[in-house]
Each structure stands twice: as C-alpha cells, then as structure tokens.
Design an enzyme around this catalytic site. Sequence first.
Site, PDB file in Angstrom:
ATOM      1  N   TYR A 146       0.975 -11.755  10.383  1.00  0.00           N
ATOM      2  CA  TYR A 146       1.462 -10.588   9.633  1.00  0.00           C
ATOM      3  C   TYR A 146       0.877 -10.509   8.214  1.00  0.00           C
ATOM      4  O   TYR A 146       1.031  -9.497   7.535  1.00  0.00           O
ATOM      5  CB  TYR A 146       2.995 -10.579   9.527  1.00  0.00           C
ATOM      6  CG  TYR A 146       3.743 -10.548  10.842  1.00  0.00           C
ATOM      7  CD1 TYR A 146       3.086 -10.333  12.054  1.00  0.00           C
ATOM      8  CD2 TYR A 146       5.123 -10.741  10.879  1.00  0.00           C
ATOM      9  CE1 TYR A 146       3.780 -10.329  13.257  1.00  0.00           C
ATOM     10  CE2 TYR A 146       5.823 -10.727  12.088  1.00  0.00           C
ATOM     11  CZ  TYR A 146       5.133 -10.532  13.264  1.00  0.00           C
ATOM     12  OH  TYR A 146       5.839 -10.531  14.450  1.00  0.00           O
ATOM     13  N   HIS A 169       3.164 -17.675  19.011  1.00  0.00           N
ATOM     14  CA  HIS A 169       3.301 -16.217  18.894  1.00  0.00           C
ATOM     15  C   HIS A 169       2.994 -15.495  20.213  1.00  0.00           C
ATOM     16  O   HIS A 169       3.683 -14.547  20.587  1.00  0.00           O
ATOM     17  CB  HIS A 169       2.366 -15.727  17.776  1.00  0.00           C
ATOM     18  CG  HIS A 169       2.708 -14.390  17.226  1.00  0.00           C
ATOM     19  ND1 HIS A 169       2.390 -14.013  15.944  1.00  0.00           N
ATOM     20  CD2 HIS A 169       3.335 -13.324  17.770  1.00  0.00           C
ATOM     21  CE1 HIS A 169       2.804 -12.784  15.727  1.00  0.00           C
ATOM     22  NE2 HIS A 169       3.377 -12.340  16.820  1.00  0.00           N
TER      23      HIS A 169
HETATM   24  N1  LIG Z   1       6.600 -11.866  18.675  1.00  0.00           N
HETATM   25  C1  LIG Z   1       5.884 -10.757  18.748  1.00  0.00           C
HETATM   26  O1  LIG Z   1       4.838 -10.704  19.409  1.00  0.00           O
HETATM   27  C2  LIG Z   1       6.365  -9.537  18.027  1.00  0.00           C
HETATM   28  C3  LIG Z   1       5.809  -8.287  18.356  1.00  0.00           C
HETATM   29  C4  LIG Z   1       6.277  -7.178  17.665  1.00  0.00           C
HETATM   30  C5  LIG Z   1       7.272  -7.319  16.718  1.00  0.00           C
HETATM   31  N2  LIG Z   1       7.790  -8.537  16.396  1.00  0.00           N
HETATM   32  C6  LIG Z   1       8.824  -8.723  15.352  1.00  0.00           C
HETATM   33  O2  LIG Z   1       9.887  -7.819  15.620  1.00  0.00           O
HETATM   34  C7  LIG Z   1      10.099  -6.990  14.492  1.00  0.00           C
HETATM   35  C8  LIG Z   1      10.645  -5.648  14.910  1.00  0.00           C
HETATM   36  O3  LIG Z   1       9.748  -4.927  15.737  1.00  0.00           O
HETATM   37  P1  LIG Z   1       8.956  -3.644  15.201  1.00  0.00           P
HETATM   38  O4  LIG Z   1       8.839  -3.713  13.735  1.00  0.00           O
HETATM   39  O5  LIG Z   1       7.699  -3.542  15.973  1.00  0.00           O
HETATM   40  O6  LIG Z   1       9.845  -2.409  15.677  1.00  0.00           O
HETATM   41  P2  LIG Z   1      11.398  -1.959  15.492  1.00  0.00           P
HETATM   42  O7  LIG Z   1      12.153  -2.941  14.713  1.00  0.00           O
HETATM   43  O8  LIG Z   1      11.882  -1.597  16.854  1.00  0.00           O
HETATM   44  O9  LIG Z   1      11.253  -0.590  14.678  1.00  0.00           O
HETATM   45  C9  LIG Z   1      10.887  -0.545  13.322  1.00  0.00           C
HETATM   46  C10 LIG Z   1      10.908   0.911  12.871  1.00  0.00           C
HETATM   47  O10 LIG Z   1      12.233   1.419  12.961  1.00  0.00           O
HETATM   48  C11 LIG Z   1      12.615   1.994  11.722  1.00  0.00           C
HETATM   49  N3  LIG Z   1      14.044   1.750  11.516  1.00  0.00           N
HETATM   50  C12 LIG Z   1      14.632   0.559  11.236  1.00  0.00           C
HETATM   51  N4  LIG Z   1      15.965   0.698  11.154  1.00  0.00           N
HETATM   52  C13 LIG Z   1      16.228   2.016  11.367  1.00  0.00           C
HETATM   53  C14 LIG Z   1      17.419   2.775  11.387  1.00  0.00           C
HETATM   54  N5  LIG Z   1      18.616   2.218  11.186  1.00  0.00           N
HETATM   55  N6  LIG Z   1      17.309   4.105  11.626  1.00  0.00           N
HETATM   56  C15 LIG Z   1      16.109   4.678  11.833  1.00  0.00           C
HETATM   57  N7  LIG Z   1      14.938   4.020  11.829  1.00  0.00           N
HETATM   58  C16 LIG Z   1      15.005   2.682  11.601  1.00  0.00           C
HETATM   59  C17 LIG Z   1      11.760   1.337  10.670  1.00  0.00           C
HETATM   60  O11 LIG Z   1      11.623   2.220   9.576  1.00  0.00           O
HETATM   61  P3  LIG Z   1      11.462   1.780   8.022  1.00  0.00           P
HETATM   62  O12 LIG Z   1      10.622   0.558   7.960  1.00  0.00           O
HETATM   63  O13 LIG Z   1      10.848   2.969   7.393  1.00  0.00           O
HETATM   64  O14 LIG Z   1      12.812   1.478   7.459  1.00  0.00           O
HETATM   65  C18 LIG Z   1      10.461   1.102  11.434  1.00  0.00           C
HETATM   66  O15 LIG Z   1       9.646   2.240  11.404  1.00  0.00           O
HETATM   67  C19 LIG Z   1       8.725  -6.966  13.812  1.00  0.00           C
HETATM   68  O16 LIG Z   1       8.775  -6.485  12.497  1.00  0.00           O
HETATM   69  C20 LIG Z   1       8.322  -8.410  13.935  1.00  0.00           C
HETATM   70  O17 LIG Z   1       8.999  -9.206  12.963  1.00  0.00           O
HETATM   71  C21 LIG Z   1       7.352  -9.647  17.071  1.00  0.00           C
END
Ligand SMILES: NC(=O)c1ccc[n+]([C@@H]2O[C@H](COP(=O)([O-])OP(=O)(O)OC[C@H]3O[C@@H](n4cnc5c(N)ncnc54)[C@H](OP(=O)(O)O)[C@@H]3O)[C@@H](O)[C@H]2O)c1
Length: 272
Positions: free
Chosen positions: A47, A105
């Site tokens: 990241y 990861h």
């Molecule tokens: N292990 C892996 O391979 C892997 C892969 C993908 C992700 N991850 C981890 O999982 C985390 C989460 O996944 P993600 O970031 O891909 O997607 P997510 O958490 O499903 O969605 C994030 C999005 O949702 C928005 N959001 C958050 N809370 C909200 C709410 N209450 N109402 C409306 N919109 C909201 C955020 O907006 P704002 O930012 O504008 O607030 C952002 O655009 C990642 O950040 C990472 O740490 C791990």
Amino acid sequence: MDHLKTQGISMPKLGLGTFRMQGDTCREAVETALSIGYRHIDTAEMYANEDAIGAALATASVPRDELHVTTKVWHENLTPDAIRRAFDASLNKLRLDHVDLYLVHWPSKSANWGAVFETLMKLKDEGRTRAIGVANFTTALLKIAVEDVKAPIACNQIEYHAMLDQSKVLAYLGAKSIPLVAYCPLAQGRFASDPVLAEIGAKHNASAAQVALKWLLDQDGVAAIPKASRRESQQANLDALKIKLDDADRNKIAALPKDRRCVNPGFAPAWD
Ligand SMILES: NC(=O)c1ccc[n+]([C@@H]2O[C@H](COP(=O)([O-])OP(=O)(O)OC[C@H]3O[C@@H](n4cnc5c(N)ncnc54)[C@H](OP(=O)(O)O)[C@@H]3O)[C@@H](O)[C@H]2O)c1
C-alpha cells in the site's frame, strides 16, 4: 467494540482499511480514526503507506497494547530472506517494535509454504509479530498451511460482503476456529447506492453502507476493515455497530446476488 480472540491476540471486529490512501491523506485519516475510537488498522507493504501510518501512530496517545496493527508481505517476497527484509522495512516504517498480525498478502504458485511459515513463525517467536496469518487463501491453500505445515494461522483475510458467497471458506475456517477478516466489506463503496440495502437502512434510520457492514459484523468469527478516508464515513461505520438487523432484513440480504467479486488480479488463485 467486540473483539475476536485468535492465536493469543484480541482483534477488534471493526478495523480501518487503508488501501489507496497515502501520504498526508492517510496520516490524517488514521489520526482521525484513532481519535474517534478505532483501534485496528490494516495496512500492507504494497500500500506504500506504512510510513504515513507510522507517523499517525507516533503522535497518537493510544497505549500500544490497546492497538491492533496488521501488515502484509507481498507475494513476490515469499523467500525467507525476502520476507525478513520486507518485515524489517515494514516495522521500521510503522515505527513499531512489533506488529500484532503479519499476513501473507496473496498466495504464490512458486512459494515453498514450509519455508514461508517457518520464517513467519520465527518472527512470532522473536516477539516481532504477535500472530501470523494469510490473505486470499482458498480452502485448498488453507489446508496446506493449517494441516500440512501446522502453522498457527490467526486469520484468513479475504473479500467478503453481502454480494459475495464465501460459504465454503467460512465452513473451513469455522471448523478450525480461524476468523475471517472481510476486505471490501462495502464492495469498494458500491453498496452506498444499493436500493435493497438502502430500503433496509431506511427502516433502521441507517444508510445502505451501515446495513452491509452490520450484516458482516453480526456473524461469529468475522471481522471487517472498511476503508474510509472521511471522518463522516469512519463515524458512520462505527455507528453501524448499534443497528439491530432482524430476520426479514437478513432474508432480503440473502436474496441479493452473491457473485460480485471486486478484486481478482491475474495472480489470484482459482477461487473456491
Ligand atoms: N488482503 C487483500 O488482498 C486486500 C484487498 C483489498 C482490500 N484490502 C483491505 O481492505 C480494505 C477495505 O477494502 P476497500 O478499501 O477495497 O473497499 P471498501 O472498504 O469496501 O470500500 C471503501 C470505499 O467505501 C467508502 N465508504 C466507507 N465507508 C462508507 C460509508 N459509511 N458510506 C459510504 N461510503 C463509505 C470509502 O469512501 P471514503 O474513503 O471517501 O470515505 C471508499 O470509497 C482496504 O482498504 C485494505 O485495507 C485487502
């Protein structure tokens, strides 16, 4: 906030995801999250934000033993030497003397899993990570880690949300008492405009995103790490813990499509 106890650690069920946040934006988001009560931060060497998170942790007045920090080693760094180098760099950037959870990861076809987990277990024995685990592991890969190598796997972090079926991996993890940490719990933000989730939310004076999050957090052995850069979203996700979904709500969510995978890079394994 409820915690999941696994392999000697206690992980808050709701954490902050940080993918695609870097520099001052990331530092400020983590500072805000810590100030409103988040105690679980998810990052990864990939990241490129561990330095920003380290800066936020250094200025926050949260006792270290109240914090849960997860980071991850990239799939191109799975030889013992490369893991050591990646781990040292992560710890240095995070300005910590240990992390709480260190994850593989993504799986790699060329990995020697015996050597990988032996290296991770040494880091655990040395007290530099309190627990080890995996991400993006299928049931076949989990069997190798858990049953063949007998590694003390503290979680499998995978994509899981109201529109993706993970029943096969969940059944395996449940049988082994290993938590599932759900990434993309809001389908990368797409749920915010989903009409079915919004309708359920209206009944509870909540948003569609909050409903999706609470549906996950109501499940035994499941944690979730929504990414939210804005204070309003971070607070909304904490407030989601107060919603009480009922059977009618859960039936509506059960009827949603379950094949909407958001993350599927070319190097992903053949999913269950
Ligand atoms: N292990 C892996 O391979 C892997 C892969 C993908 C992700 N991850 C981890 O999982 C985390 C989460 O996944 P993600 O970031 O891909 O997607 P997510 O958490 O499903 O969605 C994030 C999005 O949702 C928005 N959001 C958050 N809370 C909200 C709410 N209450 N109402 C409306 N919109 C909201 C955020 O907006 P704002 O930012 O504008 O607030 C952002 O655009 C990642 O950040 C990472 O740490 C791990």
